[in-house]
Design a protein around this motif. Structure first.
Motif, PDB file in Angstrom:
ATOM      1  N   LEU A 167      77.308  66.586  91.260  1.00  0.00           N
ATOM      2  CA  LEU A 167      76.110  67.423  91.414  1.00  0.00           C
ATOM      3  C   LEU A 167      75.639  68.103  90.142  1.00  0.00           C
ATOM      4  N   GLY A 168      76.361  67.874  89.032  1.00  0.00           N
ATOM      5  CA  GLY A 168      75.911  68.417  87.749  1.00  0.00           C
ATOM      6  C   GLY A 168      76.218  69.891  87.581  1.00  0.00           C
ATOM      7  N   GLY A 225      67.199  68.930  88.239  1.00  0.00           N
ATOM      8  CA  GLY A 225      68.004  68.690  89.437  1.00  0.00           C
ATOM      9  C   GLY A 225      69.306  69.461  89.477  1.00  0.00           C
ATOM     10  N   GLU A 249      70.249  61.373  96.270  1.00  0.00           N
ATOM     11  CA  GLU A 249      69.769  62.193  95.148  1.00  0.00           C
ATOM     12  C   GLU A 249      68.650  63.113  95.637  1.00  0.00           C
ATOM     13  N   ALA A 250      68.747  64.389  95.265  1.00  0.00           N
ATOM     14  CA  ALA A 250      67.759  65.371  95.734  1.00  0.00           C
ATOM     15  C   ALA A 250      66.372  65.145  95.134  1.00  0.00           C
ATOM     16  N   ILE A 291      78.527  63.084  77.801  1.00  0.00           N
ATOM     17  CA  ILE A 291      78.268  61.882  78.604  1.00  0.00           C
ATOM     18  C   ILE A 291      79.556  61.077  78.785  1.00  0.00           C
ATOM     19  N   GLY A 309      73.134  61.368  88.659  1.00  0.00           N
ATOM     20  CA  GLY A 309      73.176  61.439  87.196  1.00  0.00           C
ATOM     21  C   GLY A 309      74.163  60.372  86.728  1.00  0.00           C
ATOM     22  N   PRO A 310      74.520  60.380  85.450  1.00  0.00           N
ATOM     23  CA  PRO A 310      75.457  59.361  84.958  1.00  0.00           C
ATOM     24  C   PRO A 310      76.791  59.361  85.715  1.00  0.00           C
ATOM     25  N   THR A 311      77.252  60.544  86.114  1.00  0.00           N
ATOM     26  CA  THR A 311      78.537  60.630  86.825  1.00  0.00           C
ATOM     27  C   THR A 311      78.454  59.923  88.178  1.00  0.00           C
ATOM     28  N   ALA A 337      68.320  63.630  77.865  1.00  0.00           N
ATOM     29  CA  ALA A 337      69.252  63.436  76.744  1.00  0.00           C
ATOM     30  C   ALA A 337      68.740  62.307  75.838  1.00  0.00           C
ATOM     31  N   TRP A 358      71.424  67.339  99.690  1.00  0.00           N
ATOM     32  CA  TRP A 358      72.595  67.732 100.489  1.00  0.00           C
ATOM     33  C   TRP A 358      72.523  69.244 100.721  1.00  0.00           C
ATOM     34  N   ILE A 378      72.197  73.189  76.776  1.00  0.00           N
ATOM     35  CA  ILE A 378      72.355  71.735  76.911  1.00  0.00           C
ATOM     36  C   ILE A 378      73.408  71.416  77.977  1.00  0.00           C
ATOM     37  N   GLU A 402      79.789  67.027  85.175  1.00  0.00           N
ATOM     38  CA  GLU A 402      79.565  68.349  84.603  1.00  0.00           C
ATOM     39  C   GLU A 402      79.802  69.474  85.602  1.00  0.00           C
ATOM     40  N   GLY A 429      74.349  62.918  94.184  1.00  0.00           N
ATOM     41  CA  GLY A 429      73.973  63.233  92.799  1.00  0.00           C
ATOM     42  C   GLY A 429      73.917  61.954  91.985  1.00  0.00           C
ATOM     43  N   TRP A 456      66.751  63.153  98.920  1.00  0.00           N
ATOM     44  CA  TRP A 456      67.773  63.520  99.907  1.00  0.00           C
ATOM     45  C   TRP A 456      68.589  64.657  99.313  1.00  0.00           C
ATOM     46  N   ASN A 466      72.959  60.375  72.541  1.00  0.00           N
ATOM     47  CA  ASN A 466      74.260  60.274  71.867  1.00  0.00           C
ATOM     48  C   ASN A 466      75.324  59.990  72.940  1.00  0.00           C
TER      49      ASN A 466
HETATM   50  C1  LIG Z   1      68.231  68.413  76.412  1.00  0.00           C
HETATM   51  C2  LIG Z   1      69.574  67.773  76.691  1.00  0.00           C
HETATM   52  C3  LIG Z   1      70.072  66.832  75.799  1.00  0.00           C
HETATM   53  C4  LIG Z   1      71.330  66.259  76.031  1.00  0.00           C
HETATM   54  N1  LIG Z   1      71.795  65.324  75.146  1.00  0.00           N
HETATM   55  C5  LIG Z   1      73.024  64.801  75.329  1.00  0.00           C
HETATM   56  C6  LIG Z   1      73.531  63.804  74.446  1.00  0.00           C
HETATM   57  O1  LIG Z   1      72.812  63.311  73.540  1.00  0.00           O
HETATM   58  N2  LIG Z   1      74.807  63.354  74.634  1.00  0.00           N
HETATM   59  C7  LIG Z   1      75.609  63.834  75.641  1.00  0.00           C
HETATM   60  O2  LIG Z   1      76.770  63.430  75.737  1.00  0.00           O
HETATM   61  N3  LIG Z   1      75.120  64.720  76.557  1.00  0.00           N
HETATM   62  C8  LIG Z   1      73.859  65.202  76.418  1.00  0.00           C
HETATM   63  N4  LIG Z   1      73.375  66.102  77.326  1.00  0.00           N
HETATM   64  C9  LIG Z   1      74.229  66.478  78.495  1.00  0.00           C
HETATM   65  C10 LIG Z   1      74.253  65.394  79.565  1.00  0.00           C
HETATM   66  O3  LIG Z   1      72.937  64.931  79.838  1.00  0.00           O
HETATM   67  C11 LIG Z   1      74.895  65.940  80.846  1.00  0.00           C
HETATM   68  O4  LIG Z   1      76.179  66.447  80.536  1.00  0.00           O
HETATM   69  C12 LIG Z   1      75.014  64.886  81.937  1.00  0.00           C
HETATM   70  O5  LIG Z   1      73.729  64.432  82.347  1.00  0.00           O
HETATM   71  C13 LIG Z   1      75.740  65.430  83.170  1.00  0.00           C
HETATM   72  O6  LIG Z   1      75.873  64.371  84.086  1.00  0.00           O
HETATM   73  P1  LIG Z   1      76.161  64.624  85.635  1.00  0.00           P
HETATM   74  O7  LIG Z   1      75.893  63.306  86.307  1.00  0.00           O
HETATM   75  O8  LIG Z   1      77.488  65.243  85.800  1.00  0.00           O
HETATM   76  O9  LIG Z   1      75.072  65.688  86.083  1.00  0.00           O
HETATM   77  P2  LIG Z   1      73.480  65.552  86.076  1.00  0.00           P
HETATM   78  O10 LIG Z   1      73.032  64.565  85.065  1.00  0.00           O
HETATM   79  O11 LIG Z   1      72.971  66.934  85.996  1.00  0.00           O
HETATM   80  O12 LIG Z   1      73.172  64.933  87.519  1.00  0.00           O
HETATM   81  C14 LIG Z   1      73.420  65.658  88.700  1.00  0.00           C
HETATM   82  C15 LIG Z   1      72.501  65.117  89.790  1.00  0.00           C
HETATM   83  O13 LIG Z   1      72.835  65.711  91.033  1.00  0.00           O
HETATM   84  C16 LIG Z   1      71.633  65.969  91.727  1.00  0.00           C
HETATM   85  N5  LIG Z   1      71.875  67.021  92.713  1.00  0.00           N
HETATM   86  C17 LIG Z   1      72.225  68.303  92.489  1.00  0.00           C
HETATM   87  N6  LIG Z   1      72.357  68.959  93.667  1.00  0.00           N
HETATM   88  C18 LIG Z   1      72.089  68.067  94.652  1.00  0.00           C
HETATM   89  C19 LIG Z   1      72.079  68.146  96.070  1.00  0.00           C
HETATM   90  N7  LIG Z   1      72.362  69.279  96.727  1.00  0.00           N
HETATM   91  N8  LIG Z   1      71.779  67.024  96.786  1.00  0.00           N
HETATM   92  C20 LIG Z   1      71.507  65.854  96.155  1.00  0.00           C
HETATM   93  N9  LIG Z   1      71.496  65.730  94.804  1.00  0.00           N
HETATM   94  C21 LIG Z   1      71.793  66.821  94.061  1.00  0.00           C
HETATM   95  C22 LIG Z   1      70.670  66.395  90.646  1.00  0.00           C
HETATM   96  O14 LIG Z   1      69.316  66.273  91.060  1.00  0.00           O
HETATM   97  C23 LIG Z   1      71.035  65.447  89.510  1.00  0.00           C
HETATM   98  O15 LIG Z   1      70.272  64.248  89.534  1.00  0.00           O
HETATM   99  C24 LIG Z   1      72.109  66.652  77.149  1.00  0.00           C
HETATM  100  C25 LIG Z   1      71.586  67.589  78.051  1.00  0.00           C
HETATM  101  C26 LIG Z   1      70.323  68.146  77.833  1.00  0.00           C
HETATM  102  C27 LIG Z   1      69.785  69.154  78.807  1.00  0.00           C
END
Ligand SMILES: Cc1cc2nc3c(=O)[nH]c(=O)nc-3n(C[C@H](O)[C@H](O)[C@H](O)COP(=O)(O)OP(=O)(O)OC[C@H]3O[C@@H](n4cnc5c(N)ncnc54)[C@H](O)[C@@H]3O)c2cc1C
Length: 398
Positions: free
Chosen positions: A165-166, A174, A36-37, A375, A15-17, A48, A137, A334, A362, A13, A135, A54
């Protein structure tokens, strides 16, 4: 088998995490494979950025933690080590000039995510992180982690893994929540996903159409025993905006929702002005001329309280009940509530049912309002899980 399929550390995954976890692992001198898928990384992070990105909220630790409600406890250590100050420095290190808005919300000056993300990916590349996109998982087999890739099924056998994985909203970016089945099969406990930071649905009459898209400025909202002042937006579907999002938990539970259209005036002050206008003045003129309400507020009041007797208008304007019918769907939220339960994790974010597998971001069961909390907590937990995984990998070394 090529070297990148038996890395020291696997992060799933991007994303930022996941990016943060990958960086911590690489900084510890480990060979990292980031899978990353999707065809590209950080799609939700970039989304975001469309609303300015933000990044965090410039406020002291105690009120910052309060935003996470009952989940402040398990997040406490990660956030105290990587909170608003660290997020600001991190963004600056990635070439961003940042600014703090009047409400304490921190943004990059460019008000988008792409320059920061580009610099971050370049830095990870310099640190030797191997990125594999497309890729997906699909689960575990005896050999390790299995992926569907453009080159067929690949198996990765790392020393340690971080799952990032979000949640389960905006699936097209994703985060489709499909991972829940894989973790449940492994024995992890999951709490059902529910929308957070979502709009509410209201069955408007046709009379409301001209107000769609209009802001309701300086209103006070009360629900679930809490009151807050801010702004909401009237949408075709109902009501949305940061003020509504603060009440996500109460609104999900169907709690009563009341709006005070005049938080700066008392009921007596309002009623006195209404009484002075005289019985012959129409309700519309009282709202628009006597009380100088803007069109959106007046429309909302007329929608639900047109029949209010003249002598109780003052109190009705300060406690307008909104008969909302539900919340916007999960996929439009969101963020999400629910996910992997904390009881399935050790203090170091390691799955108790799968040693060597750490989880962050997340996908964990917490929620917070918009304002940069999301974030920040993703970066903080990604960092904590990455460091804990690095420690675990090191302890396996002879
Ligand atoms: C419209 C919108 C506006 C936002 N604005 C803000 C903001 O201004 N400030 C703020 O703090 N937050 C904001 N957020 C929330 C913030 O973007 C998320 O909380 C953050 O991106 C979560 O990060 P993450 O890395 O945990 O998950 P994600 O960013 O969702 O990343 C998870 C990744 O895992 C990948 N993945 C999932 N399953 C698989 C698998 N089986 N195999 C491989 N890869 C996989 C996905 O493709 C994805 O790239 C916003 C969200 C939205 C929708």
């Amino acid at each position: 088998m090529t070297a990148d399929q038996t890395p020291d550390a696997l992060v799933i995954g991007a994303g930022p995490t996941g990016l943060m976890a990958a960086e911590m692992l690489a900084d510890s001198g480990l060979a990292v494979l980031l899978a990353e898928a999707k065809p590209s990384v950080g799609r939700k992070f970039l989304m975001a950025g469309k609303s300015g990105l933000n990044l965090t909220k410039d406020e002291p630790e105690a009120p910052f933690l309060t935003a996470f409600g009952s989940m402040a406890g398990p997040l406490d250590t990660a956030l105290s080590e990587f909170g608003p100050e660290q997020v600001k420095r991190w963004a600056e290190d990635l070439g961003q000039t940042i600014f703090t808005g009047s409400s304490g919300r921190v943004f990059p000056k460019v008000m988008k995510a792409s320059p920061l993300l580009r610099n971050w990916l370049a830095r990870l590349d310099r640190k030797g992180v191997t990125l594999k996109t497309r890729w997906r998982w699909t689960g575990w087999d005896k050999q390790g982690f299995q992926f569907d890739t453009p080159d067929g099924v690949q198996t990765v056998r790392p020393k340690v893994t971080v799952l990032a994985l979000g949640g389960a909203s905006w699936a097209r970016l994703g985060s489709d929540g499909a991972w829940t089945t894989l973790l449940a099969e492994k024995g992890a406990k999951l709490s059902a996903f529910a929308p957070s930071n979502m709009g509410i649905t209201v069955e408007w009459s046709t009379h409301m159409a001209p107000a769609f898209g209009s802001p309701l400025k300086s209103i006070a909202l009360s629900s679930g025993g809490k009151t807050a002042v801010g702004e909401a937006v009237i949408s075709r579907a109902g009501l949305e905006g940061s003020l509504i999002y603060q009440f996500s938990a109460a609104l999900r539970a169907g709690a009563e929702l009341q709006i005070d259209l005049f938080p700066d005036r008392t009921e007596t002050q309002l009623q006195e002005r209404i009484d002075k206008a005289g019985a012959k003045t129409s309700l519309t003129n009282i709202l628009r001329k006597t009380l100088r309400m803007d069109q959106a507020k007046a429309a909302l009041f007329l929608e639900f309280a047109r029949q209010t007797p003249r002598d109780t208008l003052g109190s009705a304007l300060k406690a307008l009940t909104i008969p909302y019918t539900g919340t916007a769907p999960l996929d439009q939220a969101i963020s999400v509530a629910g996910g992997l339960c904390w009881e399935s994790l050790s203090e170091g974010f390691e799955l108790t049912c799968a040693k060597g597998v750490f989880c962050a971001g997340e996908m964990l069961d917490w929620e917070a309002p918009t304002g940069g909390y999301l974030i920040t907590a993703c970066l903080a937990t990604g960092r904590a899980a990455g460091l804990a995984a690095a420690h675990a990998a090191r302890s396996q070394e002879p």
